[in-house]
Scaffold this active site. Structure first.
Site, mmCIF file in Angstrom:
data_model
loop_
_atom_site.group_PDB
_atom_site.id
_atom_site.type_symbol
_atom_site.label_atom_id
_atom_site.label_comp_id
_atom_site.label_asym_id
_atom_site.label_seq_id
_atom_site.Cartn_x
_atom_site.Cartn_y
_atom_site.Cartn_z
ATOM 1 C CB SER A 8 -0.902 0.000 1.228
ATOM 2 O OG SER A 8 -1.754 1.121 1.176
ATOM 3 C CG HIS A 33 -3.490 -1.045 -2.602
ATOM 4 N ND1 HIS A 33 -4.611 -1.583 -3.182
ATOM 5 C CD2 HIS A 33 -3.935 -0.274 -1.581
ATOM 6 C CE1 HIS A 33 -5.686 -1.167 -2.521
ATOM 7 N NE2 HIS A 33 -5.300 -0.369 -1.548
ATOM 8 C CG ASP A 35 -5.044 3.178 -0.548
ATOM 9 O OD1 ASP A 35 -4.131 2.834 0.229
ATOM 10 O OD2 ASP A 35 -5.939 2.400 -0.922
ATOM 11 C CG MET A 37 -8.400 8.079 -0.016
ATOM 12 S SD MET A 37 -7.764 8.224 1.681
ATOM 13 C CE MET A 37 -6.814 6.710 1.792
ATOM 14 C CG HIS A 66 -8.806 1.084 -2.561
ATOM 15 N ND1 HIS A 66 -8.462 0.887 -1.243
ATOM 16 C CD2 HIS A 66 -10.160 1.039 -2.605
ATOM 17 C CE1 HIS A 66 -9.567 0.724 -0.524
ATOM 18 N NE2 HIS A 66 -10.607 0.808 -1.334
ATOM 19 C CG MET A 68 -11.179 4.144 -0.662
ATOM 20 S SD MET A 68 -9.985 4.102 0.693
ATOM 21 C CE MET A 68 -8.472 4.111 -0.272
ATOM 22 C CG MET A 137 -12.431 -1.863 2.391
ATOM 23 S SD MET A 137 -10.761 -1.683 1.757
ATOM 24 C CE MET A 137 -10.043 -0.640 3.028
ATOM 25 N N GLY A 145 -2.728 2.376 9.396
ATOM 26 C CA GLY A 145 -2.372 2.303 10.807
ATOM 27 C C GLY A 145 -3.515 2.033 11.766
ATOM 28 C CG ASP A 175 -6.781 -2.197 1.574
ATOM 29 O OD1 ASP A 175 -7.210 -1.348 0.764
ATOM 30 O OD2 ASP A 175 -5.818 -1.982 2.337
HETATM 31 C C1 DX5 Z 1 -6.955 2.315 3.950
HETATM 32 C C2 DX5 Z 1 -6.210 1.857 2.704
HETATM 33 C C3 DX5 Z 1 -5.179 0.775 2.997
HETATM 34 C C4 DX5 Z 1 -4.149 1.188 4.060
HETATM 35 C C5 DX5 Z 1 -3.377 -0.037 4.500
HETATM 36 O O1 DX5 Z 1 -8.105 3.009 3.546
HETATM 37 O O2 DX5 Z 1 -7.124 1.342 1.759
HETATM 38 O O3 DX5 Z 1 -4.534 0.413 1.780
HETATM 39 O O4 DX5 Z 1 -3.282 2.152 3.525
HETATM 40 O O5 DX5 Z 1 -2.479 0.367 5.512
HETATM 41 P P1 DX5 Z 1 -2.423 -0.480 6.887
HETATM 42 O O6 DX5 Z 1 -1.902 -1.850 6.502
HETATM 43 O O7 DX5 Z 1 -1.464 0.295 7.760
HETATM 44 O O8 DX5 Z 1 -3.812 -0.551 7.416
HETATM 45 ZN ZN ZN Z 2 -6.487 0.546 -0.108
#
Ligand code: DX5
Ligand code: ZN
Length: 217
Positions: A8, A33, A35, A37, A66, A68, A137, A145, A175
């Site tokens: 990620s 991956h 993310d 948002m 991903h 979001m 998820m 974190g 994830d």
């Molecule tokens: C959260 C993301 C994840 C996140 C994973 O919304 O989709 O990809 O960054 O990080 P950890 O493993 O620290 O939860």
């Molecule tokens: Zn993600």
């Protein structure tokens, strides 16, 4: 059992993103991956478009996005044309998820849906035969974190059952807050892909290569 490692990259060192990608690719990562948002579907902003471009030009490995974001169907062509190999969207944020799936297919990209911890299998059942990846998820989306939501494990078990009952072919991915211990627990339950952030891969004492090679044993 298939075991795909998906770093990620929102958890990576942004001062050295290109170097991070090279190290992670050499260490045996399978899918990068990314993310994305919008501050609406989730109360946060993930990686930037320039970050995506750096990742894309640095690796020949699969790169996913991903999404979001609200109404993700509006951005399928945008991310497909930027070079995303797999496009995950949240059906919870999409008025017409089957239309969005068609858009991804037309762009010849991997079709993924990501479902929130509170989204039941029944809600997305009609989509399961249509997709290549189902990302479950294991945290509430938007932040790295966090802590693993134990209630999701049973949903993963049931998803593997229904997948085999119907001979569906989607890859089951998780994830959020995935530790090494969780990988060992969930892989035998049929989870094939693991998005890894701060719980296993980043901000650890060991080098990426040591961690990933151990995880793949
Ligand atoms: C959260 C993301 C994840 C996140 C994973 O919304 O989709 O990809 O960054 O990080 P950890 O493993 O620290 O939860
Ligand atoms: Zn993600």
């Amino acid at each position: 059992m298939v075991l795909m490692i998906c770093p990620s990259l929102m958890c990576a060192d942004f001062g050295n993103l290109e170097q991070e990608v090279k190290l992670l690719e050499a260490a045996g990562s399978d899918i990068f991956h990314v993310d994305i948002m919008d501050g609406r579907f989730v109360p946060n902003f993930g990686m930037g478009l320039q970050d995506f471009d750096v990742i894309r030009k640095t690796t020949t490995k699969l790169v996913d996005v991903h999404l979001m974001i609200e109404q993700p169907g509006d951005y399928v062509a945008f991310f497909a044309d930027k070079g995303a190999d797999i496009i995950y969207f949240h059906p919870e944020a999409d008025t017409h998820p089957t239309r969005t799936i068609d858009k991804i297919r037309q762009k010849k990209k991997g079709v993924g849906i990501a479902i929130n911890p509170g989204t039941s299998i029944e809600v997305v059942r009609e989509l399961l035969p249509l997709i290549d990846y189902l990302m479950v998820m294991t945290v509430n989306p938007g932040f790295a974190g966090q802590s693993y939501l134990a209630s999701v494990t049973d949903k993963l078990r049931r998803l593997t059952e229904i997948k085999h009952q119907h001979n569906w072919t989607f890859h089951l991915m998780v994830d959020g807050a995935i530790s090494e211990e969780k990988i060992r627990e969930l892989n035998p339950l049929g989870v094939e892909g693991f998005v890894l952030g701060t719980s296993t891969l980043f901000n650890q004492a060991e080098a990426y290569a040591e961690i990933i090679q151990r995880l793949k044993k």
